[in-house]
Design a protein around this motif. Structure first.
Motif, PDB file in Angstrom:
ATOM      1  N   ARG A   1      -3.705   6.194  42.306  1.00  0.00           N
ATOM      2  CA  ARG A   1      -4.310   4.869  42.479  1.00  0.00           C
ATOM      3  C   ARG A   1      -5.477   4.959  43.431  1.00  0.00           C
ATOM      4  N   PHE A   2      -6.562   4.288  43.070  1.00  0.00           N
ATOM      5  CA  PHE A   2      -7.709   4.220  43.963  1.00  0.00           C
ATOM      6  C   PHE A   2      -7.675   2.874  44.663  1.00  0.00           C
ATOM      7  N   VAL A   3      -7.496   2.921  45.979  1.00  0.00           N
ATOM      8  CA  VAL A   3      -7.392   1.686  46.748  1.00  0.00           C
ATOM      9  C   VAL A   3      -8.662   1.515  47.570  1.00  0.00           C
ATOM     10  N   ARG A   4      -9.419   0.505  47.237  1.00  0.00           N
ATOM     11  CA  ARG A   4     -10.675   0.268  47.960  1.00  0.00           C
ATOM     12  C   ARG A   4     -10.638  -1.116  48.567  1.00  0.00           C
ATOM     13  N   LYS A   5     -11.151  -1.177  49.794  1.00  0.00           N
ATOM     14  CA  LYS A   5     -11.283  -2.496  50.405  1.00  0.00           C
ATOM     15  C   LYS A   5     -12.262  -3.314  49.554  1.00  0.00           C
TER      16      LYS A   5
ATOM     17  N   SER B   1      -5.444   1.655  38.946  1.00  0.00           N
ATOM     18  CA  SER B   1      -4.351   2.554  38.643  1.00  0.00           C
ATOM     19  C   SER B   1      -4.826   3.492  37.531  1.00  0.00           C
ATOM     20  N   ALA B   2      -5.403   4.642  37.934  1.00  0.00           N
ATOM     21  CA  ALA B   2      -6.079   5.507  36.967  1.00  0.00           C
ATOM     22  C   ALA B   2      -5.098   6.345  36.166  1.00  0.00           C
ATOM     23  N   VAL B   3      -4.056   6.832  36.832  1.00  0.00           N
ATOM     24  CA  VAL B   3      -3.022   7.613  36.169  1.00  0.00           C
ATOM     25  C   VAL B   3      -1.696   7.001  36.571  1.00  0.00           C
TER      26      VAL B   3
ATOM     27  N   GLU C   1      -9.674   8.165  24.976  1.00  0.00           N
ATOM     28  CA  GLU C   1     -11.037   7.682  25.117  1.00  0.00           C
ATOM     29  C   GLU C   1     -11.444   7.585  26.585  1.00  0.00           C
ATOM     30  N   SER C   2     -12.705   7.275  26.780  1.00  0.00           N
ATOM     31  CA  SER C   2     -13.281   7.210  28.109  1.00  0.00           C
ATOM     32  C   SER C   2     -12.460   6.328  29.056  1.00  0.00           C
ATOM     33  N   GLY C   3     -12.185   6.856  30.237  1.00  0.00           N
ATOM     34  CA  GLY C   3     -11.507   6.078  31.259  1.00  0.00           C
ATOM     35  C   GLY C   3     -10.002   6.063  31.190  1.00  0.00           C
ATOM     36  N   CYS C   4      -9.402   6.835  30.282  1.00  0.00           N
ATOM     37  CA  CYS C   4      -7.943   6.775  30.126  1.00  0.00           C
ATOM     38  C   CYS C   4      -7.216   7.607  31.181  1.00  0.00           C
ATOM     39  N   GLY C   5      -7.951   8.372  31.979  1.00  0.00           N
ATOM     40  CA  GLY C   5      -7.324   9.089  33.078  1.00  0.00           C
ATOM     41  C   GLY C   5      -7.226  10.596  32.910  1.00  0.00           C
ATOM     42  N   LYS C   6      -7.924  11.134  31.951  1.00  0.00           N
ATOM     43  CA  LYS C   6      -7.856  12.580  31.706  1.00  0.00           C
ATOM     44  C   LYS C   6      -8.365  13.383  32.897  1.00  0.00           C
ATOM     45  N   SER C   7      -9.559  13.045  33.361  1.00  0.00           N
ATOM     46  CA  SER C   7     -10.149  13.831  34.452  1.00  0.00           C
ATOM     47  C   SER C   7      -9.384  13.636  35.755  1.00  0.00           C
ATOM     48  N   VAL C   8      -8.961  12.405  36.013  1.00  0.00           N
ATOM     49  CA  VAL C   8      -8.221  12.151  37.251  1.00  0.00           C
ATOM     50  C   VAL C   8      -6.919  12.949  37.250  1.00  0.00           C
ATOM     51  N   THR C   9      -6.266  13.058  36.100  1.00  0.00           N
ATOM     52  CA  THR C   9      -5.064  13.881  36.006  1.00  0.00           C
ATOM     53  C   THR C   9      -5.377  15.326  36.393  1.00  0.00           C
TER      54      THR C   9
HETATM   55  N1  LIG Z   1     -13.112   8.199  42.626  1.00  0.00           N
HETATM   56  C1  LIG Z   1     -12.767   7.123  41.905  1.00  0.00           C
HETATM   57  N2  LIG Z   1     -12.688   5.909  42.489  1.00  0.00           N
HETATM   58  C2  LIG Z   1     -12.337   4.827  41.788  1.00  0.00           C
HETATM   59  N3  LIG Z   1     -12.011   4.825  40.487  1.00  0.00           N
HETATM   60  C3  LIG Z   1     -12.073   5.994  39.846  1.00  0.00           C
HETATM   61  C4  LIG Z   1     -12.455   7.204  40.512  1.00  0.00           C
HETATM   62  N4  LIG Z   1     -12.428   8.218  39.616  1.00  0.00           N
HETATM   63  C5  LIG Z   1     -12.046   7.661  38.447  1.00  0.00           C
HETATM   64  N5  LIG Z   1     -11.825   6.334  38.573  1.00  0.00           N
HETATM   65  C6  LIG Z   1     -11.350   5.427  37.512  1.00  0.00           C
HETATM   66  O1  LIG Z   1     -10.154   5.955  36.998  1.00  0.00           O
HETATM   67  C7  LIG Z   1     -10.072   5.749  35.593  1.00  0.00           C
HETATM   68  C8  LIG Z   1      -9.825   7.058  34.875  1.00  0.00           C
HETATM   69  O2  LIG Z   1     -10.980   7.877  35.018  1.00  0.00           O
HETATM   70  P1  LIG Z   1     -11.097   9.334  34.403  1.00  0.00           P
HETATM   71  O3  LIG Z   1     -12.342   9.910  34.980  1.00  0.00           O
HETATM   72  O4  LIG Z   1      -9.845  10.079  34.584  1.00  0.00           O
HETATM   73  O5  LIG Z   1     -11.308   9.033  32.853  1.00  0.00           O
HETATM   74  P2  LIG Z   1     -11.449  10.086  31.672  1.00  0.00           P
HETATM   75  O6  LIG Z   1     -10.286   9.909  30.795  1.00  0.00           O
HETATM   76  O7  LIG Z   1     -11.707  11.439  32.218  1.00  0.00           O
HETATM   77  O8  LIG Z   1     -12.732   9.521  30.938  1.00  0.00           O
HETATM   78  P3  LIG Z   1     -14.006  10.266  30.317  1.00  0.00           P
HETATM   79  O9  LIG Z   1     -13.642  10.581  28.912  1.00  0.00           O
HETATM   80  O10 LIG Z   1     -15.069   9.201  30.367  1.00  0.00           O
HETATM   81  O11 LIG Z   1     -14.312  11.448  31.173  1.00  0.00           O
HETATM   82  C9  LIG Z   1     -11.364   5.069  35.196  1.00  0.00           C
HETATM   83  O12 LIG Z   1     -11.122   3.690  35.095  1.00  0.00           O
HETATM   84  C10 LIG Z   1     -12.294   5.377  36.331  1.00  0.00           C
HETATM   85  O13 LIG Z   1     -13.257   4.362  36.473  1.00  0.00           O
END
Ligand SMILES: Nc1ncnc2c1ncn2[C@@H]1O[C@H](COP(=O)(O)OP(=O)(O)OP(=O)(O)O)[C@@H](O)[C@H]1O
Ligand SMILES: Nc1ncnc2c1ncn2[C@@H]1O[C@H](COP(=O)(O)OP(=O)(O)OP(=O)(O)O)[C@@H](O)[C@H]1O
Ligand code: SF4
Ligand SMILES: [Mg+2]
Ligand SMILES: [Mg+2]
Lengths: 367, 331
Positions: free
Chosen positions: B12-16, B22-24, B42-50
């Motif tokens: 979770r990304f918690v920002r003031k 809740s990315a993953v 698809e874009s934004g589903c949380g692959k990279s954050v995982t």
């Molecule tokens: N450092 C961060 N701070 C806040 N939110 C973030 C941060 N990094 C990612 N997110 C959010 O977390 C969610 C998942 O992002 P992620 O980069 O994992 O997507 P992805 O599946 O890799 O997408 P893509 O196919 O576009 O690369 C998105 O809504 C993104 O905006």
């Protein structure tokens, strides 16, 4: 019917554009070269980027022509030249029978209304403080199509509904929309001036696949509804094959093959087209497991110093010891409007020559 | 035994002054040696954050990571930054979409690779440099001795990606994570890189996590596939099963959306409606329900759990595709 005798260049058997009235765009030996400048005052030309270098093609009225090729091969430059957003270095472009190269001033401006462009993300290049309504009206006004408020308003609503957006979108701003919606607005903006030709440069490559499919379907529907002619430019061969009836494959500023979409898929003749087709992943494991990839050696040569002879010879798995590196193959009709720029197209088609091993080739053609 | 066990991973990304993202959201999967596991969506589903969470590369501030990432019995999420750095060099390698940002522009690539080898394998500078040349050759960079002295900007996109793969391989990692490694490349170059990755997995027994939005890449590369939607796994299956019979409406929708090279022209696509902007939070039901053609009333009330529905298949859906048919077959 495999007549392997070579027809000389010229498209006497081409099914499109034989009747001039059916041709909307006719490009002949188009060249767009960008000077490479050097020096402090930037005035010494030390060479040229041969972005588009001798392309001839026709786009029939009401058809979709797909232009495909890898990054830097000159697709966008060609698209821009058609709209005269880029000035050709040589050759001619005729739009509906009129030579664009000689046009300027008011006649050119009037002609431009009839051809519009849709980019990868058209809206990102526009003023973010402009509402959708004013973005759409702007183009109409410029061409005197916005006569009275009432009918313009109605037209805009119809236009938005054609691209699948609610009328409430008119009062909103580009950043309030998702990527797919923005692309719909970009398309609406192009259509607002009632063009004949739409040049769509990577119209779906920035979109998620689910949204990409929506936009592709939309483009199809609009073509039907408004009788549009499309020049669709994309690096994704699957997308191009899906939308286009005729496909041209570009490599380093030139067309290397052109044919009907199904023929191109079923019987690609140019070695580059074959490699490209073999490289596109197909979402089906059985197909993927059985595919043979034609792996190309090395990278794309620089368009500022294109190889001699056939521009593909440095990476071509079918390269022969004679002609390939010395003589530039012309795009010639090998039957039924299937045009190929390869000296050995018939021999490749008939299996008389086969690819050299990639290993033996692996250091060739690396810049 | 699994090489990597990811359990209930949440980020979770918690920002003031901004709503928490809740990315993953409770992701679990295993990776076995020599196998390739796909994360697709698809874009934004949380692959990279995982993948960043597994690699310990997320920013510390404002990021909450919970759950467990276990590599051969040791818990990565509890390592200190320093320990993680050491571990990462030794056992984990990563290849990103944009190699330019992950290569140092002012150090020749040869030196970047040989430094890694020196550090992790304790070789002398001379031996490490020789190893680096071998690696470059292994990943298909011609004339490696000359290339060693070049800087990243002197290489083409494809060459840079190869250099990055060489660097990731420098310490013979047990696990390689490739995040959209070919998305920025032309397809003919993509074919070269994917072929290389496949060979590496087959030859070295390295495990690979392949992250991509391209179903075609998944179909050719992965043994097991996880489909992600809005931070959660919605379907998991072996690739043949997944493609021959997608059961989650989202998976099926994705497959019907892609134009295929081998399908005849004029065949209309069947896109998923709407976009991820239409999602509802998982707390309120199924995040996909506003876009789903199979949605029932319950889908808007209660989030479905990830359940094993058949051998080797997990599904998070109240009304999966083919459920009625299967019930009938059981009667
Ligand atoms: N450092 C961060 N701070 C806040 N939110 C973030 C941060 N990094 C990612 N997110 C959010 O977390 C969610 C998942 O992002 P992620 O980069 O994992 O997507 P992805 O599946 O890799 O997408 P893509 O196919 O576009 O690369 C998105 O809504 C993104 O905006
Ligand atoms: N205004 C310009 N000045 C100089 N060189 C240019 C200019 N525009 C394009 N080029 C060069 O011309 C070549 C063709 O570029 P173009 O943008 O047409 O390629 P493309 O096929 O559209 O590639 P992509 O798929 O990456 O969009 C490239 O080498 C590019 O760097
Ligand atoms: S002309 Fe020669 S180098 Fe060019 S594509 Fe044909 S075989 Fe290959
Ligand atoms: Mg372009
Ligand atoms: Mg990502």
């Amino acid at each position: 019917m495999t007549d392997s005798s070579r027809t000389i260049t010229g498209a006497e058997t081409s099914p499109v554009g034989t009747d001039p009235a059916d041709t909307l765009v006719e490009i002949d030996d188009l060249r767009v070269h960008f000077p490479i400048k050097r020096g402090i005052v930037l005035d010494r030309t030390v060479g040229h980027v041969y972005a588009v270098d001798g392309v001839s093609l026709r786009v029939g009225r009401g058809e979709t022509y797909g232009l495909v090729g890898e990054s830097g091969c000159g697709k966008s430059t060609l698209g821009k030249a058609v709209l005269r957003l880029e000035r050709p270095t040589g050759g001619s472009i005729r739009f509906d029978g009129t030579d664009m190269a000689r046009m300027s001033g008011e006649p050119l401006r009037r002609m431009r209304r009839r051809m519009q462009m849709v980019f990868q993300d058209t809206l990102s290049s526009l003023d973010p403080r402009q509402s959708v309504e004013s973005l759409l009206v702007e183009g109409m006004r410029a061409h005197g199509l916005d006569r009275d408020g009432k009918s313009t308003e109605r037209e805009l609503r119809e236009l938005l509904s054609s691209v699948g957006l609610p009328a409430s979108a008119l009062r909103k701003y580009p950043h309030e929309f998702s990527g797919g919606q923005r692309q719909r607005i970009g398309i609406a903006r192009a259509l607002a001036v009632r063009p004949d030709l739409v040049v769509a440069d990577e119209p779906v490559s920035a979109l998620d696949v689910s949204v990409q499919a929506q936009v592709l379907n939309l483009l199809e529907d609009l073509q039907e509804e408004f009788g549009l002619t499309y020049l669709v430019i994309a690096h994704d061969l699957a997308v191009v094959r899906h939308v286009a009836r005729r496909i041209g494959v570009m490599y380093l500023g030139g067309l290397v093959e052109e044919s009907d979409s199904d023929v191109l898929y079923e019987q690609p003749l140019h070695p580059y087209t074959r490699a490209l087709l073999s490289a596109v992943p197909v979402p089906e494991p059985e197909v993927e497991d059985q595919r043979e990839r034609i792996l190309l050696s090395g990278d794309l040569p620089s368009p500022a110093a294109p190889p001699t002879g056939c521009r593909f010879h440095t990476r071509c798995p079918w390269r022969q010891p004679t002609r390939c590196d010395s003589e530039r193959p012309e795009l010639r009709d090998v039957g039924g409007g299937h045009r190929v720029a390869c000296h050995y197209a018939e021999e490749i088609r008939d299996g008389i020559i086969t690819p050299n091993s990639v290993e033996g080739n692996s250091s060739a053609g690396v810049s | 035994m699994a090489l990597l066990e990811v359990r209930d991973l949440s980020v979770r990304f918690v920002r003031k002054s901004e709503p928490t993202v809740s990315a993953v959201d409770g992701v679990s999967f295993d990776v076995h040696p020599g196998s390739t596991v796909g994360l697709v969506g698809e874009s934004g589903c949380g692959k990279s954050v995982t993948s960043l969470a597994i690699m310990g590369l997320l920013p510390g501030r404002g990021t909450e990571v919970t759950g467990s990432v276990n590599l051969e019995g040791s818990e990565l999420l509890r390592l200190s930054r320093r320990e993680f750095d050491r571990r990462r060099g030794k056992d984990l390698g990563m290849v990103f979409q944009d190699p330019l940002t992950s290569l140092n522009p002012v150090v020749p690539i040869g030196l970047q690779i040989s430094e890694v080898i020196e550090r992790h394998r304790g070789l002398s500078r001379r031996d490490a440099s020789r190893e680096a040349a071998k690696l470059l050759e292994r990943v298909g960079i011609p004339d490696p001795d000359r290339r060693l002295k070049e800087y990243s900007h002197q290489l083409s996109g494809g060459m840079r990606q190869r250099a990055l793969i060489a660097m990731a391989l420098a310490c013979e990692p047990r696990l390689l994570i490739a995040d959209e490694p070919t998305t920025a490349l032309d397809v003919t170059i993509q074919a070269q890189i994917l072929t290389l990755l496949k060979e590496l997995v087959a030859e070295t027994g390295t495990a690979l996590i392949m992250i991509t939005h391209d179903l075609g890449v998944v179909a050719g590369m992965c043994d097991e596939v996880n489909v992600l939607y809005a931070g959660r796994i919605v379907e998991r299956a072996q690739r043949h099963e997944l493609f021959s019979q997608p059961r989650h409406p989202y998976t099926a929708g994705l497959m019907a959306s892609v134009p295929r090279l081998d399908s005849p022209r004029g065949q209309r696509l069947a896109p998923i409606e709407g976009s991820v902007a239409d999602n509802i939070p998982w707390e309120g039901g199924c995040a996909f329900s506003p876009r789903c053609g199979n949605a029932l009333a319950v889908c808007r009330e209660r989030a479905p759990e990830l359940e094993t529905v058949e051998q080797g298949r997990l599904l998070r859906c109240h009304n999966p595709i083919g459920a009625a048919e299967m019930e009938r077959a059981h009667d």
